[in-house]
Scaffold this active site. Structure first.
Site, PDB file in Angstrom:
ATOM      1  N   SER A 155      45.176  40.682  54.475  1.00  0.00           N
ATOM      2  CA  SER A 155      46.236  39.965  53.758  1.00  0.00           C
ATOM      3  C   SER A 155      47.535  40.112  54.534  1.00  0.00           C
ATOM      4  O   SER A 155      47.709  41.079  55.282  1.00  0.00           O
ATOM      5  CB  SER A 155      46.428  40.558  52.359  1.00  0.00           C
ATOM      6  OG  SER A 155      47.607  40.039  51.761  1.00  0.00           O
ATOM      7  N   TYR A 192      46.355  48.059  46.674  1.00  0.00           N
ATOM      8  CA  TYR A 192      45.947  46.814  47.351  1.00  0.00           C
ATOM      9  C   TYR A 192      46.507  46.775  48.769  1.00  0.00           C
ATOM     10  O   TYR A 192      45.777  46.516  49.733  1.00  0.00           O
ATOM     11  CB  TYR A 192      46.448  45.606  46.540  1.00  0.00           C
ATOM     12  CG  TYR A 192      46.008  44.268  47.098  1.00  0.00           C
ATOM     13  CD1 TYR A 192      44.737  43.767  46.828  1.00  0.00           C
ATOM     14  CD2 TYR A 192      46.858  43.507  47.891  1.00  0.00           C
ATOM     15  CE1 TYR A 192      44.327  42.544  47.330  1.00  0.00           C
ATOM     16  CE2 TYR A 192      46.454  42.279  48.402  1.00  0.00           C
ATOM     17  CZ  TYR A 192      45.192  41.795  48.116  1.00  0.00           C
ATOM     18  OH  TYR A 192      44.783  40.584  48.632  1.00  0.00           O
TER      19      TYR A 192
HETATM   20  P1  NAD Z   1      38.909  35.353  44.067  1.00  0.00           P
HETATM   21  O1  NAD Z   1      39.185  36.302  42.955  1.00  0.00           O
HETATM   22  O2  NAD Z   1      39.069  33.891  43.843  1.00  0.00           O
HETATM   23  O3  NAD Z   1      37.453  35.624  44.653  1.00  0.00           O
HETATM   24  C1  NAD Z   1      36.985  36.922  44.908  1.00  0.00           C
HETATM   25  C2  NAD Z   1      35.478  36.964  44.667  1.00  0.00           C
HETATM   26  O4  NAD Z   1      35.024  38.287  44.985  1.00  0.00           O
HETATM   27  C3  NAD Z   1      35.083  36.692  43.206  1.00  0.00           C
HETATM   28  O5  NAD Z   1      34.058  35.721  43.154  1.00  0.00           O
HETATM   29  C4  NAD Z   1      34.583  38.052  42.709  1.00  0.00           C
HETATM   30  O6  NAD Z   1      33.563  37.956  41.725  1.00  0.00           O
HETATM   31  C5  NAD Z   1      34.088  38.686  43.999  1.00  0.00           C
HETATM   32  N1  NAD Z   1      34.017  40.150  43.924  1.00  0.00           N
HETATM   33  C6  NAD Z   1      34.913  40.985  43.330  1.00  0.00           C
HETATM   34  N2  NAD Z   1      34.491  42.253  43.429  1.00  0.00           N
HETATM   35  C7  NAD Z   1      33.312  42.216  44.102  1.00  0.00           C
HETATM   36  C8  NAD Z   1      32.376  43.211  44.504  1.00  0.00           C
HETATM   37  N3  NAD Z   1      32.583  44.509  44.210  1.00  0.00           N
HETATM   38  N4  NAD Z   1      31.276  42.833  45.192  1.00  0.00           N
HETATM   39  C9  NAD Z   1      31.046  41.512  45.467  1.00  0.00           C
HETATM   40  N5  NAD Z   1      31.886  40.537  45.098  1.00  0.00           N
HETATM   41  C10 NAD Z   1      33.000  40.885  44.424  1.00  0.00           C
HETATM   42  O7  NAD Z   1      39.855  35.846  45.264  1.00  0.00           O
HETATM   43  P2  NAD Z   1      40.361  35.147  46.625  1.00  0.00           P
HETATM   44  O8  NAD Z   1      41.768  34.817  46.467  1.00  0.00           O
HETATM   45  O9  NAD Z   1      39.410  34.140  47.109  1.00  0.00           O
HETATM   46  O10 NAD Z   1      40.307  36.444  47.559  1.00  0.00           O
HETATM   47  C11 NAD Z   1      39.341  36.651  48.553  1.00  0.00           C
HETATM   48  C12 NAD Z   1      39.887  37.688  49.514  1.00  0.00           C
HETATM   49  O11 NAD Z   1      41.137  37.224  50.038  1.00  0.00           O
HETATM   50  C13 NAD Z   1      40.174  39.048  48.878  1.00  0.00           C
HETATM   51  O12 NAD Z   1      39.799  40.068  49.774  1.00  0.00           O
HETATM   52  C14 NAD Z   1      41.672  39.024  48.695  1.00  0.00           C
HETATM   53  O13 NAD Z   1      42.226  40.304  48.673  1.00  0.00           O
HETATM   54  C15 NAD Z   1      42.109  38.239  49.911  1.00  0.00           C
HETATM   55  N6  NAD Z   1      43.440  37.622  49.825  1.00  0.00           N
HETATM   56  C16 NAD Z   1      43.749  36.769  48.815  1.00  0.00           C
HETATM   57  C17 NAD Z   1      45.031  36.233  48.766  1.00  0.00           C
HETATM   58  C18 NAD Z   1      45.457  35.322  47.643  1.00  0.00           C
HETATM   59  O14 NAD Z   1      46.650  35.014  47.532  1.00  0.00           O
HETATM   60  N7  NAD Z   1      44.570  34.842  46.817  1.00  0.00           N
HETATM   61  C19 NAD Z   1      45.975  36.534  49.754  1.00  0.00           C
HETATM   62  C20 NAD Z   1      45.617  37.396  50.768  1.00  0.00           C
HETATM   63  C21 NAD Z   1      44.337  37.928  50.802  1.00  0.00           C
END
Ligand code: NAD
Length: 262
Positions: free
Chosen positions: A148, A162
C-alpha cells in the site's frame, strides 16, 4: 494474449483488486486459481471468469494458515499443471486499528497474521511450485505482493497495525526479489493508493472521513480496483521481465504530493 501459457493464483480474489485482477488475468489467457475465505464471493468471481470464456477454479483458503496455503498451491499444480504467477493480495483493514496506545494486541496480531504472515506463507509454499514451473530460457515467474502507499508515508489518522504490516510486505518483497533473482523469479510489491473498494469505503464510513482522504489525492478521486488490475497485469506478464524488487506505486499521485491542486 499477454499471459498465454501461464497459471495464476490470486488470494483475496472474491472482491476488489483480487477479483478485478482475476478477471483481467483470465482475459489475457491465464487459468486462474481464485482464493478467498469468502466462498460465495470467490465462487462468484469464478463464475464471472467462466462467463467471459476464461478458466478458473475457486479454492477456499485462509492465507494466515500454513495448511491452507499449502493446499491452495497444490490445487494450482493439480488443476492446471503448474504455477507461474502468484499474487499475494488478501488483506484486511481492521476498524479498531488506531494509534499505538489504543490498538489492542488482538487487532495487531490478526492484521499481521493476514497481511504479512499471509504473504510469507504464500511465498513459502508458492516459490517451490514456481521453481518447478520455470523452464530454463523462459522469462520466468512473477510474484506480486499487494502492499500500500501507506507503507511509504505516515498519516495523522493512524492505523498502526495495517501500516506496519504493509511496511513488512515491502521489506519481505525486496529480500525475496534479491534471493530469487537468478532463478528467474521476479518479486514486486504493488502499492495502491486509496481505492473505491469495500475495504476502504467500510473504513471511511462517513462523507467527512472520505473527504479527509480525498484532499490528499492530486487526481481528486479514489482509484479503481480495475486500475490496480492493469498494473498487476504488467507485473505478471513478460513485459516486466527486468522489473524486480520494485515498489510499484499506483496512487493518483498521493506520494508525490506536497499539496494538491485547488
Ligand atoms: P477487499 O476487502 O475488497 O478484498 C479483500 C478480499 O480478501 C476479500 O474478498 C476478503 O474476503 C479476502 N480475505 C480477507 N481475509 C482473508 C484471508 N485471511 N484469507 C483469504 N482471503 C481473505 O479489499 P481490496 O481493497 O481489494 O484490498 C486488496 C488488497 O489491497 C489488500 O491487501 C489491501 O490491504 C490492499 N490495498 C487496498 C487499498 C484500498 O484503498 N482499497 C489501498 C492499498 C492497498
Amino acid at each position: 494474449m499477454r499471459l498465454e501459457d501461464k497459471v495464476a493464483l490470486i488470494t483475496g480474489a472474491g472482491s476488489g483488486i483480487g477479483r478485478e485482477s482475476a478477471l483481467r488475468f483470465a482475459s489475457e489467457g491465464a487459468p486462474v486459481v481464485a482464493v478467498d475465505i469468502a466462498d460465495a464471493a470467490g465462487e462468484e468471481s469464478v463464475a464471472m471468469i467462466h462467463s467471459q470464456g476464461g478458466e478458473a477454479v475457486f479454492v477456499h483458503a485462509d492465507v494466515s494458515s500454513a495448511d491452507d496455503c499449502q493446499r491452495m498451491i497444490t490445487a494450482a499444480e493439480q488443476t492446471f499443471g503448474g504455477l507461474h504467477i502468484l499474487m499475494n493480495n488478501a488483506g484486511i483493514m481492521h476498524g479498531d486499528d488506531g494509534d499505538a496506545i489504543n490498538t489492542s494486541e488482538d487487532v495487531w496480531d490478526l492484521t499481521m497474521a493476514i497481511n504479512l504472515k499471509g504473504v510469507f506463507l504464500g511465498c513459502k509454499y508458492g516459490i517451490p511450485a514456481l521453481r518447478r514451473s520455470v523452464v530454463s530460457g523462459s522469462t520466468g515467474a512473477s510474484i506480486i505482493n499487494t502492499a500500500s502507499f501507506v507503507a511509504l508515508m505516515g498519516a495523522a489518522t493512524p492505523q498502526v497495525a495495517y501500516t506496519a504490516s504493509k511496511g513488512g510486505v515491502l521489506a519481505l518483497t525486496r529480500e525475496l526479489a534479491v534471493t530469487h533473482a537468478r532463478e528467474n523469479i521476479r518479486v514486486n510489491a504493488l502499492c495502491p493508493g486509496p481505492l473505491h473498494t469495500r475495504l476502504l469505503m467500510d473504513y471511511l464510513d462517513t462523507q467527512q472521513k472520505k473527504q479527509r482522504r480525498l484532499v490528499h489525492i492530486p487526481v481528486g478521486r479514489f482509484g479503481l480496483a480495475s486500475e490496480m488490475a492493469n498494473a498487476a497485469l504488467y507485473l505478471a506478464s513478460d513485459e516486466s521481465s527486468f522489473t524486480t524488487g520494485a515498489e510499484f506505486v499506483v496512487d493518483g499521485g498521493i506520494t508525490a504530493a506536497y499539496t494538491t491542486p485547488e
